[in-house]
Design a protein around this motif. Structure first.
Motif, PDB file in Angstrom:
ATOM      1  N   ASP A  52      48.265  36.832  43.060  1.00  0.00           N
ATOM      2  CA  ASP A  52      49.489  37.157  42.321  1.00  0.00           C
ATOM      3  C   ASP A  52      49.159  37.887  41.021  1.00  0.00           C
ATOM      4  N   ARG A  53      48.119  37.435  40.360  1.00  0.00           N
ATOM      5  CA  ARG A  53      47.757  38.064  39.092  1.00  0.00           C
ATOM      6  C   ARG A  53      47.261  39.494  39.308  1.00  0.00           C
ATOM      7  N   PHE A  54      46.501  39.709  40.361  1.00  0.00           N
ATOM      8  CA  PHE A  54      46.094  41.075  40.680  1.00  0.00           C
ATOM      9  C   PHE A  54      47.314  41.963  40.910  1.00  0.00           C
ATOM     10  N   ALA A  55      48.305  41.433  41.627  1.00  0.00           N
ATOM     11  CA  ALA A  55      49.519  42.210  41.877  1.00  0.00           C
ATOM     12  C   ALA A  55      50.237  42.524  40.573  1.00  0.00           C
ATOM     13  N   ALA A  56      50.308  41.561  39.677  1.00  0.00           N
ATOM     14  CA  ALA A  56      50.942  41.779  38.385  1.00  0.00           C
ATOM     15  C   ALA A  56      50.199  42.838  37.575  1.00  0.00           C
ATOM     16  N   ASP A  57      48.903  42.997  37.852  1.00  0.00           N
ATOM     17  CA  ASP A  57      48.091  43.983  37.150  1.00  0.00           C
ATOM     18  C   ASP A  57      47.959  45.293  37.919  1.00  0.00           C
ATOM     19  N   GLY A  58      48.772  45.469  38.976  1.00  0.00           N
ATOM     20  CA  GLY A  58      48.853  46.769  39.626  1.00  0.00           C
ATOM     21  C   GLY A  58      48.022  46.962  40.872  1.00  0.00           C
ATOM     22  N   PHE A  59      47.661  45.871  41.546  1.00  0.00           N
ATOM     23  CA  PHE A  59      46.919  45.954  42.799  1.00  0.00           C
ATOM     24  C   PHE A  59      47.772  45.413  43.947  1.00  0.00           C
ATOM     25  N   VAL A  60      47.496  45.886  45.149  1.00  0.00           N
ATOM     26  CA  VAL A  60      47.915  45.167  46.347  1.00  0.00           C
ATOM     27  C   VAL A  60      46.741  44.277  46.723  1.00  0.00           C
ATOM     28  N   ALA A  61      46.936  42.976  46.611  1.00  0.00           N
ATOM     29  CA  ALA A  61      45.854  42.029  46.865  1.00  0.00           C
ATOM     30  C   ALA A  61      46.042  41.369  48.220  1.00  0.00           C
ATOM     31  N   VAL A  62      44.939  41.203  48.936  1.00  0.00           N
ATOM     32  CA  VAL A  62      44.991  40.497  50.209  1.00  0.00           C
ATOM     33  C   VAL A  62      43.869  39.463  50.216  1.00  0.00           C
ATOM     34  N   ALA A  63      44.238  38.236  50.553  1.00  0.00           N
ATOM     35  CA  ALA A  63      43.280  37.127  50.571  1.00  0.00           C
ATOM     36  C   ALA A  63      43.257  36.540  51.973  1.00  0.00           C
ATOM     37  N   PRO A  64      42.288  36.922  52.793  1.00  0.00           N
ATOM     38  CA  PRO A  64      42.222  36.390  54.165  1.00  0.00           C
ATOM     39  C   PRO A  64      41.736  34.947  54.182  1.00  0.00           C
ATOM     40  N   ASP A  65      42.284  34.175  55.101  1.00  0.00           N
ATOM     41  CA  ASP A  65      41.802  32.804  55.331  1.00  0.00           C
ATOM     42  C   ASP A  65      40.567  32.891  56.216  1.00  0.00           C
ATOM     43  N   LEU A  66      39.407  32.672  55.625  1.00  0.00           N
ATOM     44  CA  LEU A  66      38.145  32.821  56.346  1.00  0.00           C
ATOM     45  C   LEU A  66      37.685  31.527  57.006  1.00  0.00           C
ATOM     46  N   MET A 207      29.149  28.533  29.633  1.00  0.00           N
ATOM     47  CA  MET A 207      30.141  28.428  30.701  1.00  0.00           C
ATOM     48  C   MET A 207      29.566  27.734  31.924  1.00  0.00           C
ATOM     49  N   PRO A 208      30.261  26.698  32.448  1.00  0.00           N
ATOM     50  CA  PRO A 208      29.793  25.996  33.642  1.00  0.00           C
ATOM     51  C   PRO A 208      30.198  26.738  34.908  1.00  0.00           C
ATOM     52  N   HIS A 209      29.754  26.246  36.033  1.00  0.00           N
ATOM     53  CA  HIS A 209      30.181  26.807  37.311  1.00  0.00           C
ATOM     54  C   HIS A 209      31.684  26.570  37.488  1.00  0.00           C
ATOM     55  N   GLY A 210      32.390  27.599  37.940  1.00  0.00           N
ATOM     56  CA  GLY A 210      33.809  27.454  38.249  1.00  0.00           C
ATOM     57  C   GLY A 210      34.744  27.618  37.070  1.00  0.00           C
ATOM     58  N   TRP A 211      34.298  28.233  36.002  1.00  0.00           N
ATOM     59  CA  TRP A 211      35.097  28.254  34.773  1.00  0.00           C
ATOM     60  C   TRP A 211      36.313  29.178  34.818  1.00  0.00           C
ATOM     61  N   LEU A 212      36.495  29.924  35.901  1.00  0.00           N
ATOM     62  CA  LEU A 212      37.705  30.737  36.064  1.00  0.00           C
ATOM     63  C   LEU A 212      38.853  29.936  36.662  1.00  0.00           C
ATOM     64  N   ALA A 224      37.367  32.058  27.728  1.00  0.00           N
ATOM     65  CA  ALA A 224      36.368  32.855  28.441  1.00  0.00           C
ATOM     66  C   ALA A 224      36.940  33.443  29.726  1.00  0.00           C
ATOM     67  N   ALA A 225      37.790  32.661  30.417  1.00  0.00           N
ATOM     68  CA  ALA A 225      38.407  33.156  31.647  1.00  0.00           C
ATOM     69  C   ALA A 225      39.278  34.371  31.369  1.00  0.00           C
ATOM     70  N   GLU A 226      40.044  34.321  30.287  1.00  0.00           N
ATOM     71  CA  GLU A 226      40.886  35.457  29.931  1.00  0.00           C
ATOM     72  C   GLU A 226      40.031  36.660  29.540  1.00  0.00           C
ATOM     73  N   MET A 227      38.944  36.406  28.837  1.00  0.00           N
ATOM     74  CA  MET A 227      38.048  37.490  28.451  1.00  0.00           C
ATOM     75  C   MET A 227      37.410  38.132  29.682  1.00  0.00           C
ATOM     76  N   ALA A 228      36.994  37.296  30.635  1.00  0.00           N
ATOM     77  CA  ALA A 228      36.372  37.820  31.849  1.00  0.00           C
ATOM     78  C   ALA A 228      37.373  38.610  32.682  1.00  0.00           C
ATOM     79  N   TRP A 229      38.611  38.127  32.737  1.00  0.00           N
ATOM     80  CA  TRP A 229      39.636  38.870  33.488  1.00  0.00           C
ATOM     81  C   TRP A 229      39.851  40.245  32.859  1.00  0.00           C
ATOM     82  N   SER A 230      39.929  40.288  31.529  1.00  0.00           N
ATOM     83  CA  SER A 230      40.098  41.570  30.842  1.00  0.00           C
ATOM     84  C   SER A 230      38.904  42.484  31.093  1.00  0.00           C
ATOM     85  N   GLU A 231      37.703  41.903  31.092  1.00  0.00           N
ATOM     86  CA  GLU A 231      36.505  42.689  31.372  1.00  0.00           C
ATOM     87  C   GLU A 231      36.560  43.256  32.788  1.00  0.00           C
TER      88      GLU A 231
END
Length: 270
Positions: A52-66, A207-212, A224-231
């Protein structure tokens, strides 16, 4: 199809036999596409939120159930079971999801990105070794000791796969990760350099594992998560803006780590 906050979301069937979640901007237009590989818990709410966030930022996002073939998907979702899938199977399922994007309005698959997180961190690289991508986005994955093994799950060495990719790579890691040591990130970086691949790698301090993941309070680090998303968004913009030309190799490595760094002291956060 559902509409919310300027985006449209829904589920699509894939030729693999599985399904995928998609999210797109509600406004008509041609948008770059993001293949979003879920982490070890499968296609849970966190992955849907990222789409959803990718879509809000201008992408068509697809997340397959693997993990749809697993006999107890609910247990995987709860973290009580693990689903190990092979690299070739992941690539096949990702291709099926990309093919299904043709039925989504505004999906421009000529601008195709892939993001992987944790267990799925290697999968953008696996996909990019098979087909052209605009960029690979790796969040705290593809650099643990098990990633360098060759076995039934990983039938081809990751080093060989990385040698075949033809796109820039963004790597986001954490200093306090209990799974991925800084030495593993350095090996990841060195393989990219040895193969003359452009990259941008950032190791965030403490930052630990899974910090997003904002559904796991013990791991999530909002600032940090917001900073990484912006990056990441800036990186994608640079890729689409031609700032990673095919005839040049660009390397950017940023690390903030204590002089007393000791990987053995890193602990799992819940």
């Amino acid at each position: 199809m559902a509409k919310k906050h300027g985006i449209e979301t829904g589920r699509i069937d894939c030729a693999s036999g599985g399904t995928a979640y998609f999210a797109r901007p509600e406004t008509s237009g041609d948008y770059p596409c993001m293949v979003l590989f879920h982490e070890r818990y499968g296609l849970v709410q966190h992955t849907l939120d990222l789409a959803d966030r990718f879509a809000a930022d201008g992408f068509v996002a697809v997340a397959p159930d693997l993990f749809f073939r697993h006999p107890d998907v609910a247990a995987v979702n709860r973290g009580e079971a693990r689903c190990d899938v092979t690299d070739p199977q992941v690539a096949d399922d990702a291709e099926a999801a990309i093919a299904a994007l043709s039925g989504i309005e505004g999906a421009d698959t000529s601008r195709l990105f892939a993001m992987g997180v944790c267990q799925s961190g290697r999968w953008p690289l696996v996909l990019a070794a098979r087909r052209n991508l605009s960029a690979c986005l790796v969040f705290y994955g593809a650099a643990s000791s098990r990633e360098w093994e060759v076995n039934e799950e990983y039938p081809e060495a990751l080093e060989e796969l990385m040698g075949r990719i033809d796109c820039p790579v963004l790597g986001i890691f954490g200093e306090a990760d209990h799974i991925i040591p800084i030495d593993g990130v350095l090996k990841f970086r060195d393989i990219l350099e040895a193969n003359r691949k452009s990259y941008q790698i950032h190791i965030y301090p403490d930052m630990p594992h899974g910090w997003l993941n904002d559904t796991m309070p013990g791991r999530y680090r909002r600032d940090a998560a917001e900073m990484a998303w912006s990056e990441m968004m800036a990186f994608c913009g640079d890729v689409m803006g031609g700032n990673f030309p095919a005839d040049r190799v660009l390397w950017e490595f940023t690390v903030d780590s204590g002089t007393g760094y000791d990987f053995t002291k890193n602990v799992r956060m819940e």
